[in-house]
Every structure is written in structure tokens, then in C-alpha cells.
Design an enzyme around this catalytic site. Structure first.
Site, PDB file in Angstrom:
ATOM      1  N   VAL A  46       1.134   0.275 -10.377  1.00 56.01           N
ATOM      2  CA  VAL A  46      -0.285   0.580 -10.573  1.00 56.01           C
ATOM      3  C   VAL A  46      -1.066   0.363  -9.274  1.00 56.01           C
ATOM      4  O   VAL A  46      -1.964   1.123  -8.946  1.00 56.01           O
ATOM      5  CB  VAL A  46      -0.882  -0.276 -11.723  1.00 56.01           C
ATOM      6  N   CYS A  47      -0.684  -0.665  -8.534  1.00 54.92           N
ATOM      7  CA  CYS A  47      -1.431  -1.056  -7.327  1.00 54.92           C
ATOM      8  C   CYS A  47      -1.636   0.082  -6.324  1.00 54.92           C
ATOM      9  O   CYS A  47      -2.763   0.287  -5.860  1.00 54.92           O
ATOM     10  CB  CYS A  47      -0.764  -2.245  -6.651  1.00 54.92           C
TER      11      CYS A  47
END
Length: 187
Positions: A46-47
Site C-alpha cells: 500500500v505504501c
């Protein structure tokens, strides 16, 4: 206890920014608006989508006088390695702060002590180094950087117009409220 209205705790750290290693301290936040975007770890899932999204809004934020800092408990060396190997992260021009000592992450109260990683925390900080907004998401929920634009504009408006507040869904140029006895029960 909420961090809203509190000054950023002292810190000194190394960061990777635009091809260089730089030093960043809490004093660097003074005199400008800042956004701190904490995320769990480099080389994850996700980062990179969030950090790329933040880069896509970076010019808009800079136009508002805002500097952006991403922070994880990785080192500045790891940030450079990720920057050099990821297409999404390779676009980033803002500072990527390394916090392996977890001083900054603890100071913003977003450290997952069990994992030793940062939660997904976003903070808008005013030119006095005082935290004006806090948003913390669960690890699997990515953020939308476009929502920061109106939050920054609202925070700047309220700072520049004492006695006025911005209602829900406020947009620049729309009506604000002046809290008073006359408004009680009328909204």
C-alpha cells in the site's frame, strides 16, 4: 491525549530527498506549513501507492506553501534503495525521513510497538510547528492525498481569520462561520 494543538517534539534525523541525503529537525518546520506522512515500511504494498499519490499532489501543496515529509522506521539508506528500484517511489521529490530510532514515530504517537513500525498517520503542521490535523488509518487502508489540499486551505484560512471556522465540505471562497451566541441552535 490528543496531539492537536501541541508542538512537534524535538527530533533530528537523516532523510533522502531528490538524490541527496539531508538533515531534518523539528526546527526546519518553523516558518512554513508541513505535512508529515507516516507509513509502515519501504518495499511494501500500500505504501508506494500512497507515496506516489502524495507526489502527484506535491506541486499543489508546494503552491500553498507546504513542505511534505514522509516518515518510516526504515533508514535513509533504505529510502534511497527503494527510490532507485521502484518506478512509483522514483518519482518522489519530497524528503523521505528515516526514523530507525523511532524517536519521531513515538513523538507523533504512531508507533506500533509490537511491530516496530509506523501506523499510517498524516499530520498537518502550522508554521509555528503546532499540529493542526491528525488522521490515522489502519494498515490496510490507503490514503487519498487530494483530501489534504482542502484541509490545508481550511487550516490556513482559520489561522489567518481568527474568530471564523470552516464548516463541513468547506471549499476555498465559500462561506465560513463566526461562532457566537446568535448561532446556537440555528444550524
Amino acid at each position: 491525549m490528543s496531539l492537536i494543538g501541541t508542538e512537534v517534539k524535538p527530533f533530528a534525523a537523516k532523510a533522502f530527498k531528490d538524490g541527496e541525503f539531508i538533515d531534518v529537525t523539528n526546527e526546519d518546520l518553523k516558518g512554513q506549513w508541513s505535512i508529515f506522512c507516516f507509513y509502515p515500511a519501504d518495499f511494501t504494498f500500500v505504501c508506494p501507492t500512497e507515496l506516489e499519490d502524495l507526489q502527484n499532489e506535491y506541486d499543489n501543496l508546494k503552491a500553498l506553501g507546504v513542505e511534505v515529509y514522509s516518515v518510516s522506521t526504515d533508514t535513509h539508506f533504505t529510502h534511497k534503495g527503494w527510490h532507485d528500484s521502484s518506478e512509483k517511489i522514483g518519482k518522489i521529490k519530497y524528503a523521505m525521513i528515516g526514523d530507525p530510532s523511532q524517536v519521531i514515530t513515538r513523538g507523533f504517537e504512531v508507533l506500533d510497538e509490537k511491530e516496530g513500525l509506523a501506523d499510517r498517520g498524516t499530520f498537518i503542521i502550522d508554521p509555528d510547528g503546532v499540529i493542526q490535523t491528525v488522521e490515522i488509518n489502519a494498515g490496510g487502508i490507503g490514503r487519498d492525498a487530494s483530501t489534504l489540499i482542502n484541509k490545508v486551505k481550511a487550516a490556513q484560512y482559520v489561522r489567518n481569520n481568527p474568530g471564523e471556522v470552516c464548516p463541513a465540505k468547506w471549499q476555498e471562497g465559500s462561506e465560513t462561520l463566526k461562532p457566537s451566541l446568535d448561532l446556537v441552535g440555528k444550524l
